[in-house]
Design an enzyme around this catalytic site. Structure first.
Site, short mmCIF file in Angstrom:
data_model
loop_
_atom_site.label_atom_id
_atom_site.label_comp_id
_atom_site.label_asym_id
_atom_site.label_seq_id
_atom_site.Cartn_x
_atom_site.Cartn_y
_atom_site.Cartn_z
N ARG A 217 12.88 3.46 -0.12
CA ARG A 217 11.57 3.38 -0.77
C ARG A 217 11.70 3.54 -2.29
O ARG A 217 12.60 4.21 -2.77
CB ARG A 217 10.64 4.47 -0.23
N CYS B 253 6.17 -5.27 0.84
CA CYS B 253 6.30 -3.95 0.22
C CYS B 253 6.15 -2.83 1.26
O CYS B 253 7.06 -2.62 2.04
CB CYS B 253 5.33 -3.80 -0.96
N HIS C 29 5.25 -8.68 -3.86
CA HIS C 29 3.87 -9.04 -3.51
C HIS C 29 3.58 -10.49 -3.92
O HIS C 29 3.10 -10.73 -5.03
CB HIS C 29 2.90 -8.13 -4.26
N GLU D 192 1.19 -12.14 -2.77
CA GLU D 192 -0.27 -12.27 -2.73
C GLU D 192 -0.93 -11.96 -4.07
O GLU D 192 -2.11 -12.25 -4.26
CB GLU D 192 -0.85 -11.35 -1.63
N GLY E 66 0.86 -1.18 0.00
CA GLY E 66 0.00 0.00 0.00
C GLY E 66 0.89 1.22 0.00
O GLY E 66 1.95 1.21 -0.63
N GLU E 67 0.51 2.23 0.72
CA GLU E 67 1.32 3.45 0.83
C GLU E 67 1.77 3.54 2.27
O GLU E 67 0.97 3.80 3.18
CB GLU E 67 0.48 4.66 0.40
N ILE F 203 6.11 -3.72 -7.32
CA ILE F 203 5.37 -2.52 -7.70
C ILE F 203 5.93 -1.36 -6.87
O ILE F 203 5.74 -1.30 -5.65
CB ILE F 203 3.87 -2.68 -7.42
N ARG F 204 6.61 -0.44 -7.50
CA ARG F 204 7.27 0.68 -6.79
C ARG F 204 7.94 0.15 -5.52
O ARG F 204 7.77 0.69 -4.42
CB ARG F 204 6.27 1.78 -6.45
#
Length: 192
Positions: free
Chosen positions: A108, A81, A173, A175, A49-50, A137-138
């Protein structure tokens, strides 16, 4: 094993996918949105997430310190992440709220922006003999670790999966793939 219950932090991010992965392995999973939801859980997953938003929400909703205490008392925790970022003791160039229980420094968005996201296969012998699919992802990378942290996998020499006793963390990730071996590995950390 039937009595185990894994909490999945559900403030934002890919929590539904973690709940589905744990449930598919025959273990109860509970979405954790408030402090009271942590009652009776045996382990916790902190999803992607963030991380800044998640840290602020944990702090504002008075969940940060109780969760930190549970982890320090030995509760197994897995962060993917953003979850990895929240677990790290040091976040490069950031003073954002964090749990700070993993003796590591994280950078990050180390692989670039959203358009630089990628998928690959990683060899993680502790999880199994065959490589597992990993979605980045990022994604962050761990740029240094303390003596109690074991690097489980890397990408081009940069640590992307680590374990420190009851703490498991990945930059990627699992998942978001149908492969549940990493979740199964985490559940093995939770006892039989």
């Amino acid at each position: 094993m039937a009595a185990r219950c894994v909490g999945v932090l559900a403030l934002q991010g890919a929590f539904r996918e973690h709940v589905a992965a744990v449930s598919s392995l025959g273990v109860a999973a509970r979405e954790v949105r408030q402090l009271k939801d942590m009652d009776g859980i045996d382990a916790m997953i902190i999803p992607g997430g963030e991380s800044t938003t998640m840290g602020k929400l944990l702090n504002e909703w008075h969940m940060l310190e109780p969760l930190r205490e549970r982890i320090q008392q030995g509760m197994p925790v897995y962060g993917s992440c953003a979850g990895l970022i929240l677990l790290c003791r040091t976040i490069e160039n950031s003073d954002q709220p964090r749990l700070g229980v993993l003796d590591a420094t994280v950078r990050r968005n180390a692989f670039g922006r959203q358009v630089d996201s990628f998928e690959t296969y990683l060899s993680i012998p502790e999880v199994g003999p065959d490589p597992i699919p990993a979605v980045f992802i990022r994604a962050p990378v761990i740029i240094s670790v303390g003596p109690e942290v074991k690097v489980l996998a890397d990408v081009k020499g940069q640590a992307v999966a680590v374990r420190q006793n009851n703490i498991l963390a990945t930059s990627f990730h699992p998942e978001l793939t149908p492969d549940t071996r990493l979740h199964s590995y985490f559940l093995s950390m939770c006892g039989k």
